[in-house]
Design an enzyme around this catalytic site. Structure first.
Site, short mmCIF file in Angstrom:
data_model
loop_
_atom_site.label_atom_id
_atom_site.label_comp_id
_atom_site.label_asym_id
_atom_site.label_seq_id
_atom_site.Cartn_x
_atom_site.Cartn_y
_atom_site.Cartn_z
CE LYS A 80 -2.19 1.33 3.80
NZ LYS A 80 -3.20 1.55 4.88
NE ARG A 124 -4.86 -1.13 7.20
CZ ARG A 124 -4.13 -0.27 7.90
NH1 ARG A 124 -4.63 0.42 8.91
NH2 ARG A 124 -2.87 -0.08 7.58
N1 LIG Z 1 -4.03 2.99 13.29
C1 LIG Z 1 -4.17 2.94 11.98
O1 LIG Z 1 -4.01 1.90 11.37
C2 LIG Z 1 -4.57 4.18 11.23
C3 LIG Z 1 -4.96 4.06 9.89
C4 LIG Z 1 -5.41 5.18 9.22
C5 LIG Z 1 -5.41 6.42 9.85
N2 LIG Z 1 -4.98 6.52 11.13
C6 LIG Z 1 -4.94 7.82 11.79
O2 LIG Z 1 -6.28 8.25 12.05
C7 LIG Z 1 -6.29 9.67 12.20
C8 LIG Z 1 -7.56 10.25 11.59
O3 LIG Z 1 -7.60 10.00 10.20
P1 LIG Z 1 -8.84 10.52 9.31
O4 LIG Z 1 -8.62 9.97 7.95
O5 LIG Z 1 -10.12 10.22 10.01
O6 LIG Z 1 -8.55 12.09 9.29
P2 LIG Z 1 -9.63 13.26 9.10
O7 LIG Z 1 -8.85 14.47 8.74
O8 LIG Z 1 -10.70 12.80 8.18
O9 LIG Z 1 -10.28 13.44 10.56
C9 LIG Z 1 -9.53 13.84 11.68
C10 LIG Z 1 -10.46 14.61 12.62
O10 LIG Z 1 -9.77 14.86 13.84
C11 LIG Z 1 -10.22 16.15 14.31
N3 LIG Z 1 -9.29 16.66 15.32
C12 LIG Z 1 -8.03 17.12 15.15
N4 LIG Z 1 -7.52 17.51 16.34
C13 LIG Z 1 -8.48 17.28 17.28
C14 LIG Z 1 -8.56 17.47 18.70
N5 LIG Z 1 -7.55 17.98 19.38
N6 LIG Z 1 -9.71 17.13 19.32
C15 LIG Z 1 -10.76 16.62 18.65
N7 LIG Z 1 -10.75 16.42 17.30
C16 LIG Z 1 -9.62 16.74 16.63
C17 LIG Z 1 -10.26 16.98 13.02
O11 LIG Z 1 -11.01 18.16 13.19
C18 LIG Z 1 -10.89 15.98 12.05
O12 LIG Z 1 -12.30 16.07 12.01
C19 LIG Z 1 -5.00 10.18 11.56
O13 LIG Z 1 -4.13 10.66 12.56
C20 LIG Z 1 -4.40 8.95 10.91
O14 LIG Z 1 -2.98 8.96 10.88
C21 LIG Z 1 -4.58 5.43 11.84
#
Ligand SMILES: NC(=O)c1ccc[n+]([C@@H]2O[C@H](COP(=O)([O-])OP(=O)(O)OC[C@H]3O[C@@H](n4cnc5c(N)ncnc54)[C@H](O)[C@@H]3O)[C@@H](O)[C@H]2O)c1
Length: 344
Positions: A80, A124
């Site tokens: 990926k 996933r």
């Molecule tokens: N563990 C994993 O396998 C995995 C996989 C994919 C993404 N992620 C992580 O998930 C996170 C979110 O991804 P997404 O695609 O949903 O992003 P996104 O931009 O769609 O959503 C993130 C949200 O978090 C909010 N936010 C930011 N700071 C905040 C705070 N202090 N308090 C409350 N809300 C807050 C933003 O306003 C936004 O609505 C990213 O950090 C990404 O790296 C983890």
């Protein structure tokens, strides 16, 4: 004549092939996590391309390369290549994450498919959270708390409904109230479950049986004081809680300690780096609980801290399901790599 072809799937094709089927995604991811515990996979650590130190990811973004081989029934190898640009939604009306998944045949190593992995990756990730909820949250859980109302929050909620079909309420907080309001309107209908914006992150945590953080924050939100007996914390992103939350856990469960250590950003890693916990304080990897090597939740009082960093085998698992379904349904277009290789 030894022509080589692969299937190309757009995001619409991925969805038509079952890309939004969370039940199937959870099955695929659970199997991948079990293979991980059995060692039936090859998983080089992810390579991160970024334009500065880890903090720059919040503004300049990153691209991750995540190669892996998954054994078991899947028996596919893939990579990926996924970009993250946190300013995309606001600046360009585009999702934060966008990706491509390539699947290859483990025997010839030739490509079998190239597909949009934006949905696969989000699904996933939801499924990885959901498998944790299933094994670690209290059986009678009824209220889910969420912090962050973005793309991944949608799939976390979809997975929660599979793990807990009788979920009564989702309480969600986002730093941008518009995001949580529109999220609640959309997801209440989709999940047929009341979703309400919380007044604060604290309320979302305190009112919940289990809660998820899935934000783009790079500073702690969740405080140790908010944790109650029996809570399960599904921590999906980077540094979203103070290290004292980790310290308070009765059990720390990860997707992979090697990968959390390699990434070096998660709160669990920071607690380890600061000497607050040691490796022996990591109770289990979730795959070990799935295959029965270790126990999951053992009573209603434990506070269980579950953190995932994400592994390429999860993408290969669900991507392979999508490829199989696309082939059955005749979805996608076949593209030639070559008609006849000029050199053999
Ligand atoms: N563990 C994993 O396998 C995995 C996989 C994919 C993404 N992620 C992580 O998930 C996170 C979110 O991804 P997404 O695609 O949903 O992003 P996104 O931009 O769609 O959503 C993130 C949200 O978090 C909010 N936010 C930011 N700071 C905040 C705070 N202090 N308090 C409350 N809300 C807050 C933003 O306003 C936004 O609505 C990213 O950090 C990404 O790296 C983890």
């Amino acid at each position: 004549m030894s022509k080589a072809e692969f299937i190309y799937l757009t995001q619409e094709d991925v969805i038509a092939a079952g890309g939004l089927n969370m039940e199937k995604c959870m099955e695929a991811v659970e199997e991948a996590l079990a293979c991980h515990a059995r060692g039936d996979m090859v998983l080089p650590s992810k390579t991160v391309v970024r334009w500065g130190d880890p903090e720059t990811e919040a503004t300049k973004g990153r691209i991750n390369a995540m190669p892996s081989y998954l054994g078991g029934k899947v028996n596919k190898v893939g990579i990926k290549w996924i970009g993250s640009s946190p300013l995309n939604p606001k600046r360009h009306n585009l999702p934060r994450a966008s990706g491509i998944l390539i699947l290859n045949d483990p025997e010839t190593k030739l490509p079998l498919a190239i597909m949009d992995s934006t949905i696969i990756s989000a699904m996933r990730t939801g499924a990885t959270g959901g498998v944790g909820m299933k094994y670690l949250a209290r059986k009678e859980s009824r209220i889910m708390g969420m912090i962050g109302a973005g793309v991944q929050a949608r799939t976390q909620a979809m997975a929660a409904k599979i793990a807990f079909p009788h979920l009564e309420k989702i309480l969600i907080f986002d730093i941008l109230p518009d995001r949580s309001n529109s999220w609640c309107q959309e997801m209440s209908l989709k999940l047929n479950t009341p979703c309400s914006p919380a007044r604060s992150a604290e309320e979302a945590v305190r009112e919940s049986d289990f809660f998820v953080t899935v934000t783009t924050a790079h500073a702690p939100i969740v405080k140790a004081d908010w944790i109650k007996s029996g809570h399960t914390f599904v921590h999906m992103a980077g540094y979203e809680d103070e290290v004292a939350v980790v310290k308070k856990a009765d059990k720390i469960v990860l997707d992979s300690w090697t990968e959390v250590h390699h990434r070096g950003l998660q709160t669990v890693y920071l607690a380890y780096e600061q000497g607050l916990i040691s490796e022996k304080d990591i109770y289990a990897e979730i795959g070990e609980i799935i295959i029965g090597k270790k126990k999951g939740r053992e009573n209603n009082k434990e506070f269980i801290y579950y953190n995932t960093v994400g592994m390429g085998i999860e993408d290969v698992a669900f991507g392979s399901f999508i490829l199989e379904e696309a082939q059955k349904k005749g979805i996608g277009i076949s593209l030639p790599l070559w008609k006849n290789p000029i050199w053999v």
